[in-house]
Design a protein around this motif. Structure first.
Motif, PDB file in Angstrom:
ATOM      1  N   SER A   4       0.831  -1.207   0.000  1.00  0.00           N
ATOM      2  CA  SER A   4       0.000   0.000   0.000  1.00  0.00           C
ATOM      3  C   SER A   4       0.863   1.253   0.000  1.00  0.00           C
ATOM      4  N   LEU A   5       1.974   1.208   0.724  1.00  0.00           N
ATOM      5  CA  LEU A   5       2.887   2.348   0.770  1.00  0.00           C
ATOM      6  C   LEU A   5       3.459   2.637  -0.614  1.00  0.00           C
ATOM      7  N   ASP A   6       3.912   1.584  -1.303  1.00  0.00           N
ATOM      8  CA  ASP A   6       4.469   1.773  -2.647  1.00  0.00           C
ATOM      9  C   ASP A   6       3.413   2.305  -3.616  1.00  0.00           C
ATOM     10  N   LEU A   7       2.203   1.776  -3.526  1.00  0.00           N
ATOM     11  CA  LEU A   7       1.129   2.247  -4.400  1.00  0.00           C
ATOM     12  C   LEU A   7       0.836   3.727  -4.156  1.00  0.00           C
ATOM     13  N   CYS A   8       0.826   4.092  -2.895  1.00  0.00           N
ATOM     14  CA  CYS A   8       0.530   5.478  -2.532  1.00  0.00           C
ATOM     15  C   CYS A   8       1.608   6.425  -3.054  1.00  0.00           C
ATOM     16  N   ARG A   9       2.838   5.971  -3.039  1.00  0.00           N
ATOM     17  CA  ARG A   9       3.945   6.801  -3.522  1.00  0.00           C
ATOM     18  C   ARG A   9       3.846   7.070  -5.017  1.00  0.00           C
ATOM     19  N   TYR A  10       3.110   6.205  -5.730  1.00  0.00           N
ATOM     20  CA  TYR A  10       2.933   6.389  -7.170  1.00  0.00           C
ATOM     21  C   TYR A  10       1.511   6.854  -7.492  1.00  0.00           C
ATOM     22  N   LEU A  95       2.322   3.798   8.211  1.00  0.00           N
ATOM     23  CA  LEU A  95       1.407   4.181   9.286  1.00  0.00           C
ATOM     24  C   LEU A  95       1.061   5.667   9.238  1.00  0.00           C
ATOM     25  N   SER A  96       2.024   6.504   8.899  1.00  0.00           N
ATOM     26  CA  SER A  96       1.744   7.941   8.817  1.00  0.00           C
ATOM     27  C   SER A  96       0.749   8.240   7.696  1.00  0.00           C
ATOM     28  N   LEU A  97       0.824   7.472   6.598  1.00  0.00           N
ATOM     29  CA  LEU A  97      -0.120   7.659   5.493  1.00  0.00           C
ATOM     30  C   LEU A  97      -1.499   7.113   5.846  1.00  0.00           C
ATOM     31  N   ILE A  98      -1.534   6.090   6.695  1.00  0.00           N
ATOM     32  CA  ILE A  98      -2.819   5.586   7.182  1.00  0.00           C
ATOM     33  C   ILE A  98      -3.481   6.638   8.063  1.00  0.00           C
ATOM     34  N   LYS A  99      -2.695   7.250   8.931  1.00  0.00           N
ATOM     35  CA  LYS A  99      -3.232   8.274   9.825  1.00  0.00           C
ATOM     36  C   LYS A  99      -3.718   9.500   9.056  1.00  0.00           C
TER      37      LYS A  99
END
Length: 215
Positions: A4-10, A95-99
């Motif tokens: 999810s982190l990698d997807l969010c970065r793109y 976690l910071s992106l989830i928050k």
């Protein structure tokens, strides 16, 4: 979480369905590897105390993960790893992106629709792609025949720390459910066992060593 982190970065908008409880720990504590600290403490303190310390520091650094949909198991992170093989998740930024809401945590998927998914809370979203993070399991029994060393789940019947050696020169590495430390323990024992059997003048033409590594 890393996917999810990698997807969010793109610039994707990931919805992460979390069906089960999970331990999330910081990657580092006080500038040192979290797992490194845990393994060092286990040498001196009981497991329950080490788990309590890890959770105390994790809650201080990361906050209460239950509030963002990541419920913690009742069993401590290291004890859970030893019993089930389930490794805690080390937070590397997700976690910071989830928050912040950039990664959306959902309770679970109720059904797949024609153009997306409906979640357990009733929300329905259009989804372009679905990634199934289903984990893995050992498939040794499907190809290793005539060997009674493994159970039906593809794991050694003899529990750790004695499940590294079978018969007829068969060794197993990485089936301990204890991560890299368990793998290292197996590797050292196997190397010593081979060294004990080695004789400089012996013929090796009939010797066979098979190393199996769970991936």
């Amino acid at each position: 979480m890393e996917v999810s982190l990698d997807l969010c970065r793109y610039n994707a908008i990931p919805y992460m369905a979390v069906r089960n409880t999970v331990h999330v720990l910081p990657r580092e504590m006080f500038g040192f590897s979290t797992f490194g600290i845990a393994m060092a403490l286990i040498k001196w303190f009981p497991l329950w105390l080490v788990d309590k310390f890890l959770l105390l520091v994790a809650n201080f650094i990361l906050g209460n993960t239950d509030q963002v949909g990541l419920r913690r198991p009742k069993t401590g992170p290291i004890e859970l790893k030893n019993v089930t093989g389930k490794t805690p998740v080390l937070d590397v930024g997700a976690l910071s992106l989830i928050k912040s809401g950039e990664i959306k945590v959902m309770e679970g998927v109720k059904e797949i629709t024609g153009n997306g998914a409906k979640f357990m809370d009733g929300q329905e979203r259009e989804i372009d792609s679905i990634i199934l993070a289903t984990g893995y399991k050992s498939n040794v029994p499907t190809w290793l025949k005539g060997c009674d060393f493994f159970n039906k789940d593809g794991m050694p019947k003899t529990p750790f720390p004695n499940g590294w050696k079978a018969e007829k020169g068969l060794y197993t590495v990485g089936f301990t459910r204890r991560g890299l430390l368990g793998t290292a323990s197996d590797a050292v024992k196997i190397a010593r066992d081979i060294a004990r059997q080695w004789r400089p003048n012996d013929s090796c033409s009939n010797s066979h060593v098979i190393l199996l590594k769970e991936t």
